[in-house]
Design a protein around this motif. Structure first.
Motif, PDB file in Angstrom:
ATOM      1  N   LEU A   1      -2.870 -17.963  -6.931  1.00 20.52           N
ATOM      2  CA  LEU A   1      -3.728 -19.057  -7.188  1.00 20.52           C
ATOM      3  C   LEU A   1      -3.211 -20.373  -7.957  1.00 20.52           C
ATOM      4  CD1 LEU A   1      -6.780 -20.310  -6.799  1.00 20.52           C
ATOM      5  CD2 LEU A   1      -7.238 -18.932  -8.835  1.00 20.52           C
ATOM      6  N   SER A   2      -2.561 -20.004  -9.179  1.00 18.29           N
ATOM      7  CA  SER A   2      -1.974 -20.979  -9.863  1.00 18.29           C
ATOM      8  C   SER A   2      -0.752 -21.558  -9.245  1.00 18.29           C
ATOM      9  CB  SER A   2      -1.595 -20.559 -11.424  1.00 18.29           C
ATOM     10  OG  SER A   2      -0.526 -19.533 -11.257  1.00 18.29           O
ATOM     11  N   SER A   3       0.017 -20.963  -8.297  1.00 20.04           N
ATOM     12  CA  SER A   3       1.078 -21.554  -7.629  1.00 20.04           C
ATOM     13  C   SER A   3       0.458 -22.482  -6.759  1.00 20.04           C
ATOM     14  CB  SER A   3       2.091 -20.668  -7.174  1.00 20.04           C
ATOM     15  OG  SER A   3       1.285 -19.860  -5.774  1.00 20.04           O
ATOM     16  N   THR A   4      -0.495 -22.186  -6.172  1.00 19.00           N
ATOM     17  CA  THR A   4      -1.272 -22.943  -4.954  1.00 19.00           C
ATOM     18  C   THR A   4      -1.602 -24.134  -5.440  1.00 19.00           C
ATOM     19  OG1 THR A   4      -1.961 -20.828  -3.626  1.00 19.00           O
ATOM     20  CG2 THR A   4      -3.040 -22.841  -3.271  1.00 19.00           C
ATOM     21  N   LEU A   5      -2.356 -24.158  -6.611  1.00 22.80           N
ATOM     22  CA  LEU A   5      -2.957 -25.116  -7.455  1.00 22.80           C
ATOM     23  C   LEU A   5      -1.823 -26.096  -7.863  1.00 22.80           C
ATOM     24  CD1 LEU A   5      -5.822 -23.844  -9.635  1.00 22.80           C
ATOM     25  CD2 LEU A   5      -6.053 -25.499  -7.914  1.00 22.80           C
ATOM     26  N   LEU A   6      -0.563 -25.767  -8.363  1.00 24.04           N
ATOM     27  CA  LEU A   6       0.438 -26.211  -8.840  1.00 24.04           C
ATOM     28  C   LEU A   6       0.835 -27.073  -7.700  1.00 24.04           C
ATOM     29  CD1 LEU A   6       2.699 -27.156 -10.781  1.00 24.04           C
ATOM     30  CD2 LEU A   6       3.850 -25.003 -10.212  1.00 24.04           C
TER      31      LEU A   6
ATOM     32  N   LEU B   1       4.249  -9.891 -13.889  1.00 24.67           N
ATOM     33  CA  LEU B   1       4.553  -9.219 -12.687  1.00 24.67           C
ATOM     34  C   LEU B   1       5.658  -8.529 -12.476  1.00 24.67           C
ATOM     35  CD1 LEU B   1       2.657 -11.850 -10.185  1.00 24.67           C
ATOM     36  CD2 LEU B   1       1.947  -9.410 -10.845  1.00 24.67           C
ATOM     37  N   ILE B   2       6.855  -9.226 -12.999  1.00 22.63           N
ATOM     38  CA  ILE B   2       7.928  -8.726 -12.929  1.00 22.63           C
ATOM     39  C   ILE B   2       8.110  -7.394 -13.817  1.00 22.63           C
ATOM     40  CG2 ILE B   2      10.369  -8.877 -13.985  1.00 22.63           C
ATOM     41  CD1 ILE B   2      10.207 -11.931 -13.096  1.00 22.63           C
ATOM     42  N   HIS B   3       7.468  -7.477 -15.150  1.00 23.73           N
ATOM     43  CA  HIS B   3       7.304  -6.484 -15.754  1.00 23.73           C
ATOM     44  C   HIS B   3       6.602  -5.186 -15.231  1.00 23.73           C
ATOM     45  CE1 HIS B   3       6.483  -3.835 -19.437  1.00 23.73           C
ATOM     46  NE2 HIS B   3       5.067  -4.011 -19.126  1.00 23.73           N
ATOM     47  N   LEU B   4       5.527  -5.555 -14.803  1.00 24.48           N
ATOM     48  CA  LEU B   4       4.537  -4.372 -13.978  1.00 24.48           C
ATOM     49  C   LEU B   4       5.354  -3.736 -12.782  1.00 24.48           C
ATOM     50  CD1 LEU B   4       1.032  -6.194 -14.367  1.00 24.48           C
ATOM     51  CD2 LEU B   4       1.996  -4.374 -15.514  1.00 24.48           C
ATOM     52  N   ALA B   5       5.914  -4.518 -12.182  1.00 27.61           N
ATOM     53  CA  ALA B   5       6.469  -4.110 -10.981  1.00 27.61           C
ATOM     54  C   ALA B   5       7.753  -3.466 -11.192  1.00 27.61           C
ATOM     55  CB  ALA B   5       6.657  -5.385  -9.817  1.00 27.61           C
ATOM     56  N   GLY B   6       8.396  -3.528 -12.358  1.00 26.84           N
ATOM     57  CA  GLY B   6       9.571  -3.100 -12.677  1.00 26.84           C
ATOM     58  C   GLY B   6      10.943  -3.544 -12.225  1.00 26.84           C
TER      59      GLY B   6
ATOM     60  N   LEU C   1      -3.000  -6.323  -9.453  1.00 27.80           N
ATOM     61  CA  LEU C   1      -3.737  -7.187  -8.375  1.00 27.80           C
ATOM     62  C   LEU C   1      -4.467  -8.408  -8.968  1.00 27.80           C
ATOM     63  CD1 LEU C   1      -5.286  -4.724  -5.800  1.00 27.80           C
ATOM     64  CD2 LEU C   1      -3.326  -6.237  -5.393  1.00 27.80           C
ATOM     65  N   VAL C   2      -4.822  -8.335  -9.917  1.00 29.67           N
ATOM     66  CA  VAL C   2      -5.460  -9.614 -10.982  1.00 29.67           C
ATOM     67  C   VAL C   2      -4.609 -10.513 -11.296  1.00 29.67           C
ATOM     68  CG1 VAL C   2      -6.815 -10.243 -12.950  1.00 29.67           C
ATOM     69  CG2 VAL C   2      -7.643  -8.253 -11.695  1.00 29.67           C
ATOM     70  N   VAL C   3      -3.378 -10.066 -11.820  1.00 27.25           N
ATOM     71  CA  VAL C   3      -2.336 -10.899 -12.361  1.00 27.25           C
ATOM     72  C   VAL C   3      -1.721 -11.460 -11.249  1.00 27.25           C
ATOM     73  CG1 VAL C   3      -0.071 -11.132 -13.587  1.00 27.25           C
ATOM     74  CG2 VAL C   3      -2.129  -9.602 -14.440  1.00 27.25           C
ATOM     75  N   LYS C   4      -1.612 -10.847 -10.068  1.00 31.49           N
ATOM     76  CA  LYS C   4      -0.902 -11.132  -8.621  1.00 31.49           C
ATOM     77  C   LYS C   4      -1.683 -12.364  -8.148  1.00 31.49           C
ATOM     78  CE  LYS C   4       1.172  -9.918  -4.512  1.00 31.49           C
ATOM     79  NZ  LYS C   4       1.661  -8.628  -3.611  1.00 31.49           N
ATOM     80  N   TRP C   5      -3.066 -12.147  -8.195  1.00 34.45           N
ATOM     81  CA  TRP C   5      -3.900 -13.324  -7.726  1.00 34.45           C
ATOM     82  C   TRP C   5      -3.928 -14.405  -8.435  1.00 34.45           C
ATOM     83  CZ3 TRP C   5      -8.516 -15.135 -10.063  1.00 34.45           C
ATOM     84  CH2 TRP C   5      -9.352 -16.075  -9.283  1.00 34.45           C
TER      85      TRP C   5
ATOM     86  N   PRO D   1      -1.928 -26.967 -16.723  1.00 33.09           N
ATOM     87  CA  PRO D   1      -2.162 -25.541 -16.991  1.00 33.09           C
ATOM     88  C   PRO D   1      -1.529 -24.575 -16.021  1.00 33.09           C
ATOM     89  CG  PRO D   1      -4.192 -26.930 -16.762  1.00 33.09           C
ATOM     90  CD  PRO D   1      -3.005 -27.789 -16.521  1.00 33.09           C
ATOM     91  N   THR D   2      -1.245 -25.167 -14.742  1.00 35.51           N
ATOM     92  CA  THR D   2      -0.506 -23.909 -13.786  1.00 35.51           C
ATOM     93  C   THR D   2       0.908 -24.040 -14.142  1.00 35.51           C
ATOM     94  OG1 THR D   2      -0.266 -25.742 -12.289  1.00 35.51           O
ATOM     95  CG2 THR D   2      -2.275 -24.233 -11.940  1.00 35.51           C
ATOM     96  N   VAL D   3       1.461 -24.977 -14.651  1.00 34.44           N
ATOM     97  CA  VAL D   3       2.841 -24.914 -14.923  1.00 34.44           C
ATOM     98  C   VAL D   3       2.994 -23.849 -16.289  1.00 34.44           C
ATOM     99  CG1 VAL D   3       4.751 -26.296 -16.372  1.00 34.44           C
ATOM    100  CG2 VAL D   3       3.676 -27.386 -14.256  1.00 34.44           C
ATOM    101  N   ILE D   4       2.222 -23.891 -17.016  1.00 34.80           N
ATOM    102  CA  ILE D   4       2.146 -22.869 -18.070  1.00 34.80           C
ATOM    103  C   ILE D   4       2.012 -21.333 -17.513  1.00 34.80           C
ATOM    104  CG2 ILE D   4       0.880 -22.019 -20.321  1.00 34.80           C
ATOM    105  CD1 ILE D   4       0.594 -25.149 -20.724  1.00 34.80           C
ATOM    106  N   LEU D   5       0.795 -21.241 -16.695  1.00 35.24           N
ATOM    107  CA  LEU D   5       0.313 -20.194 -16.130  1.00 35.24           C
ATOM    108  C   LEU D   5       1.462 -19.375 -15.306  1.00 35.24           C
ATOM    109  CD1 LEU D   5      -1.960 -18.167 -16.504  1.00 35.24           C
ATOM    110  CD2 LEU D   5      -3.004 -19.162 -14.447  1.00 35.24           C
ATOM    111  N   GLN D   6       2.205 -20.142 -14.452  1.00 38.30           N
ATOM    112  CA  GLN D   6       3.062 -19.725 -13.535  1.00 38.30           C
ATOM    113  C   GLN D   6       4.038 -18.631 -14.346  1.00 38.30           C
ATOM    114  OE1 GLN D   6       3.982 -19.956  -9.979  1.00 38.30           O
ATOM    115  NE2 GLN D   6       1.833 -19.491 -10.548  1.00 38.30           N
ATOM    116  N   PRO D   7       4.694 -19.209 -15.303  1.00 40.57           N
ATOM    117  CA  PRO D   7       5.866 -18.071 -15.834  1.00 40.57           C
ATOM    118  C   PRO D   7       5.021 -16.980 -16.755  1.00 40.57           C
ATOM    119  CG  PRO D   7       5.980 -20.394 -16.981  1.00 40.57           C
ATOM    120  CD  PRO D   7       5.059 -20.312 -15.877  1.00 40.57           C
ATOM    121  N   LEU D   8       4.080 -17.329 -17.306  1.00 42.12           N
ATOM    122  CA  LEU D   8       3.346 -15.847 -17.885  1.00 42.12           C
ATOM    123  C   LEU D   8       2.974 -15.052 -17.025  1.00 42.12           C
ATOM    124  CD1 LEU D   8       0.998 -17.919 -20.366  1.00 42.12           C
ATOM    125  CD2 LEU D   8       3.269 -16.772 -20.997  1.00 42.12           C
ATOM    126  N   THR D   9       2.262 -15.405 -15.811  1.00 44.18           N
ATOM    127  CA  THR D   9       1.997 -14.312 -14.912  1.00 44.18           C
ATOM    128  C   THR D   9       3.007 -13.902 -14.211  1.00 44.18           C
ATOM    129  OG1 THR D   9       1.502 -16.168 -13.361  1.00 44.18           O
ATOM    130  CG2 THR D   9      -0.360 -15.451 -14.473  1.00 44.18           C
TER     131      THR D   9
END
Length: 154
Positions: free
Chosen positions: A12-17, A69-74, A4-8, A57-65
């Motif tokens: 949030l970063s996609s909204t800012l981007l 998320l892909i990994h955590l969700a499987g 949930l934290v990573v999804k948030w 910063p959001t361009v960088i954060l988007q792929p990282l998160t």
């Protein structure tokens, strides 16, 4: 809780981007239509600052998160919606990089025209046309990415 934290952070970063890009584009485009180099110089200066402060910063954060998320969700990385999302994100990024370079040049041209009391050079208007065209491609690419992230179609 970690998911949930990573999804948030991702949302949030996609909204800012997206929001910073759309807002900056709106103000820069309509400031340019005034043809007043003082107005343009001020607005484009702030657009460049916004890109450094928010967009980068959001361009960088988007792929990282996103990848986390892909990994955590499987989800498999080969899922069509993920592959298309990544391709469209890269397309938007490929449009954004020259846009940032043009904005810096356009800022400098507007500042120079203001200082020298001259008209904006033709190069400014050529850049503006490319800036709009690339912005449209980036905008619609990210709109589709938003859809794919929400719908996750099979």
């Amino acid at each position: 809780m970690e998911y949930l934290v990573v999804k948030w952070l991702h949302i949030l970063s996609s909204t800012l981007l997206f929001g910073t890009g759309l807002g900056s584009a709106f103000y820069m485009f309509f400031a340019s239509l005034t043809r007043d180099s003082r107005v343009i110089a001020t607005v484009v200066r702030y657009v460049v600052i916004a890109d450094y402060a928010f967009t980068t910063p959001t361009v960088i954060l988007q792929p990282l998160t996103g990848f986390y998320l892909i990994h955590l969700a499987g989800f498999p990385l080969t899922s069509t919606w993920i592959v298309v999302s990544i391709a469209l994100y890269l397309l938007a990024g490929a449009c954004w990089l020259p846009v940032v370079w043009m904005q810096i040049k356009m800022r400098d041209m507007a500042a120079s025209a203001t200082t020298n009391g001259t008209e904006l050079p033709q190069r400014y208007w050529s850049f503006l046309k490319w800036w709009v065209a690339l912005g449209i491609v980036a905008f619609f690419s990210l709109v589709v990415v938003f859809y794919l992230m929400v719908a996750k179609p099979a």
